[in-house]
Scaffold this motif. Structure first.
Motif, mmCIF file in Angstrom:
data_model
loop_
_atom_site.group_PDB
_atom_site.id
_atom_site.type_symbol
_atom_site.label_atom_id
_atom_site.label_comp_id
_atom_site.label_asym_id
_atom_site.label_seq_id
_atom_site.Cartn_x
_atom_site.Cartn_y
_atom_site.Cartn_z
ATOM 1 N N ASP A 105 0.990 -1.115 -0.100
ATOM 2 C CA ASP A 105 -0.104 0.143 0.001
ATOM 3 C C ASP A 105 0.648 1.329 -0.014
ATOM 4 O O ASP A 105 0.474 2.163 -0.643
ATOM 5 C CB ASP A 105 -0.991 0.028 1.201
ATOM 6 N N ASP A 151 -3.407 -4.064 2.849
ATOM 7 C CA ASP A 151 -4.567 -3.314 3.497
ATOM 8 C C ASP A 151 -4.347 -2.584 4.703
ATOM 9 O O ASP A 151 -5.105 -2.962 5.738
ATOM 10 C CB ASP A 151 -6.084 -4.209 3.691
ATOM 11 N N SER A 182 -5.547 2.918 3.980
ATOM 12 C CA SER A 182 -5.880 2.706 2.762
ATOM 13 C C SER A 182 -7.283 2.615 2.362
ATOM 14 O O SER A 182 -7.550 2.926 1.412
ATOM 15 C CB SER A 182 -5.445 1.316 2.124
ATOM 16 N N SER A 183 -8.173 2.643 3.531
ATOM 17 C CA SER A 183 -9.468 2.977 3.450
ATOM 18 C C SER A 183 -9.867 4.591 3.450
ATOM 19 O O SER A 183 -10.988 4.788 3.197
ATOM 20 C CB SER A 183 -10.581 2.059 4.215
ATOM 21 N N TYR A 184 -8.904 5.046 3.816
ATOM 22 C CA TYR A 184 -9.116 6.628 4.270
ATOM 23 C C TYR A 184 -8.778 7.551 3.140
ATOM 24 O O TYR A 184 -9.220 8.665 3.045
ATOM 25 C CB TYR A 184 -8.713 6.798 5.632
ATOM 26 N N GLU A 186 -7.744 9.278 -0.495
ATOM 27 C CA GLU A 186 -8.650 9.594 -1.577
ATOM 28 C C GLU A 186 -7.894 9.514 -3.166
ATOM 29 O O GLU A 186 -6.871 10.364 -3.138
ATOM 30 C CB GLU A 186 -9.111 11.069 -1.300
ATOM 31 N N SER A 230 -9.587 5.860 -2.256
ATOM 32 C CA SER A 230 -9.611 4.783 -1.352
ATOM 33 C C SER A 230 -8.959 3.825 -2.180
ATOM 34 O O SER A 230 -9.065 3.539 -3.393
ATOM 35 C CB SER A 230 -10.700 4.220 -0.684
ATOM 36 N N ARG A 288 -11.880 -1.276 -4.020
ATOM 37 C CA ARG A 288 -12.123 0.409 -3.595
ATOM 38 C C ARG A 288 -12.000 1.332 -4.788
ATOM 39 O O ARG A 288 -12.054 0.909 -5.803
ATOM 40 C CB ARG A 288 -11.079 0.843 -2.409
ATOM 41 N N SER A 294 -9.433 3.273 -6.147
ATOM 42 C CA SER A 294 -8.619 3.461 -6.915
ATOM 43 C C SER A 294 -8.665 2.543 -8.242
ATOM 44 O O SER A 294 -7.513 2.598 -9.243
ATOM 45 C CB SER A 294 -7.052 2.969 -5.937
ATOM 46 N N TYR A 335 -4.659 12.383 6.397
ATOM 47 C CA TYR A 335 -4.986 11.701 5.188
ATOM 48 C C TYR A 335 -6.560 11.514 4.823
ATOM 49 O O TYR A 335 -6.832 11.383 3.791
ATOM 50 C CB TYR A 335 -4.581 10.080 5.009
#
Lengths: 349, 349
Positions: A247, A275, A279-281, A283, A285, A326, A328, B281
DNA sequence: CTGAAAGCGCTTACAG
DNA sequence: CTGAAAGCGCTTACAG
């Protein structure tokens, strides 16, 4: 600090009897026990663990060495391993390996000198050979976390990197990509090689060529990801997606692509691996591969205790990576996919 | 495992002499030393730390208990403390407190039984009284990290929460806000109270009223932040900015505000506290207060060793919080500030 | 410079 | 059910 002697005197019994009530491993009459318990309470007695460890040759401690205490995996791995260790009536002693072979070795020596009941290693600077040698030199059980060493098969808690690399690459292919670049981690590391192998296999299965010009080796760091993009772009071999070995490198890659005027995922898709929480936050994601590191920590503790106590190992050792889709990456038709890329490539020259 | 006895026999010296070459604390002739060193190497000898600790009554271990190994602070704190501990020729033994008083006490007992040279505590379930009592019951030095207990003044590594609360509130006032809500952490915790106090002081200094309807107590969790916004909105006392007691609650607050149709920072500004990694982030990035937790970890280790060895404490104990302005707050003129808020409040009914 | 011996605080056969 | 004693692997005065 009161000792077992002080307790025995106050309770008017021998130290052997005090020891028996502490460990509750031999019968003691009810009232002697009561007297001892009272004496311990009155003195605020705490058994000295070092003395106990010396006498019994076991410490009830599981030693863990982590490559990097600040790393992204760290919290989850450690929190889960700690909880399981507590459940198993042991304690966890954690040390940092500092991503250096010497420090990792020193950390292991420290734990061994401490007579830990087992060693759980999440290290990246020691070679497979180092680990194998270690295992022959000590009879303290060793568990390897998130690493597979063939000669230590029974001691590994591992996840299949090849499958992970294949999953994420296939996902891109399914989105319509045909020109997929790949930024790998250091190839002396087994997991880097595994992920790369998965990438190749997915291409092969889809009948796509493996193009060396689209593959670059980096270092698992954010800056390395940025720099890798520079190298890829300079090679003038177009690509519409980038598979990154982790990541962090994906973050760097995205930043670098933006600097060159590419949007993610409008122009180019980017994927990660690991992960991590971030990575989920971010922009956009990140589409990535989830590594069940917490669950692996739990099983590592279980396996460690099983090996230390001579129980038959029942801990789960093999884990499967999981695709997390997600922002990307995005579906696109094949003709759209390479167009904007080409034009921007040209306009850059 | 070879012992000092084995080495002494092989080298044809007494165990006392072996001990002397191991510790290099007494003169040993060159060739005896050479023989001993060779014997240790040949046997792969590792001194048993438990025996040494038992004999010397010190372990060269600094014990650390952390409220939550998975927490946002954790990595930074631990990595830095570990590094400094290593520099001071000690080792770090970390245990989780699990955010529970019983587990925290158990963790401390464990470390004490292990004869750690000092205790570094980053705990949130033990009360000031618990900690004070602990300090009277043991003569193992105690260092409190990120916490200020007046009676243990000389043992605290702390940061001024009141100043932090004031800084961030004043920042909002300077952006033109007059109706600033506040979501606090649990008020039985000193740092929650400190931050709230800073909020009040900033309002006071600006001549703004303290309105109870705009203050709500929560739990430092993301979900708690969301829920707190619900409560604030249901009170029908308008606000144009929200000061949150930590970053996590700010994330929850932002999510909840969006659900109600408010944009951050277009309609409402939101601030956090802690400056966890995530905060730079997220979208929008969070205006917050940076807590220098890594630096505090370093000084905690220094103070711990100084107290354990009877040196005069020279470690830095007081730290200053720092305002970090990011995307979740923005400058606005005073008349713009409450307009959209009011209209949306109305339209919700 | 070196060794013999006591001691650190426990546990655990061995007797009773 | 309980105690006396040896032993775990070190360190450290005390002698020499």
């Amino acid at each position: 600090m009161p000792t077992i002697r002080d307790v025995s005197r106050l309770a008017n019994v021998s130290v052997a009897t005090v020891s028996r009530v502490i460990n509750a491993n031999q019968p003691v009459s009810a009232d002697t026990k009561a007297r001892v318990v009272a004496a311990m309470a009155e003195l605020g007695y705490q058994p000295n663990s070092n003395a106990k460890a010396l006498a019994t040759n076991r410490s009830d401690i599981l030693g863990m060495v982590l490559g990097d205490l600040g790393g992204p995996f760290f919290g989850d791995l450690m929190a889960q391993a700690e909880e399981e260790t507590r459940r198993l009536k042991r304690h966890l002693l954690v040390t940092a390996g500092g991503h250096s072979r010497d420090i990792e070795l020193e950390a292991i020596d420290f734990l061994l000198r401490r007579q830990v009941d087992a060693l759980m290693l999440h290290v990246d600077s020691l070679t497979d050979a180092d680990l194998y040698e270690l295992s022959t030199k000590t009879d303290t059980p060793i568990v390897l976390i998130n690493r597979y060493v063939p000669d230590l098969h029974a001691h590994c808690i591992h996840v299949n990197n090849e499958v992970g690399g294949e999953l994420i690459t296939r996902h891109l292919i399914e989105q319509g990509h045909e020109a997929i670049a790949c930024i790998t981690g250091p190839l002396y590391k087994g997991d880097s090689r595994g992920r790369l192998q998965g990438y190749r296999r997915a291409l092969e299965q889809a009948g796509l060529p493996y193009v060396e010009q689209r593959v670059v080796e980096s270092d698992y760091m954010e800056a390395g990801g940025s720099e890798a993009i520079e190298r890829l772009l300079s090679r003038k071999t177009p690509f519409t997606a980038v598979v990154c070995g982790n990541d962090l490198m994906a973050f760097g890659a995205i930043r670098s692509l933006r600097l060159h005027g590419f949007s993610v995922p409008q122009d180019i898709d980017v994927t990660g691996y690991d992960d991590i929480v971030l990575s989920s936050y971010v922009e956009p994601s990140l589409t990535t591969i989830h590594v069940p590191i917490g669950a692996m920590g739990v099983q590592a503790a279980r396996l460690a205790v099983q090996l230390a106590t001579g129980q038959r190992p029942t801990a789960q050792q093999a884990f499967e990576p999981q695709l997390v889709v997600r922002g990307s990456t995005r579906s696109r038709s094949s003709d759209q996919s390479s167009q904007p890329m080409h034009s921007k490539f040209v306009q850059q020259q």
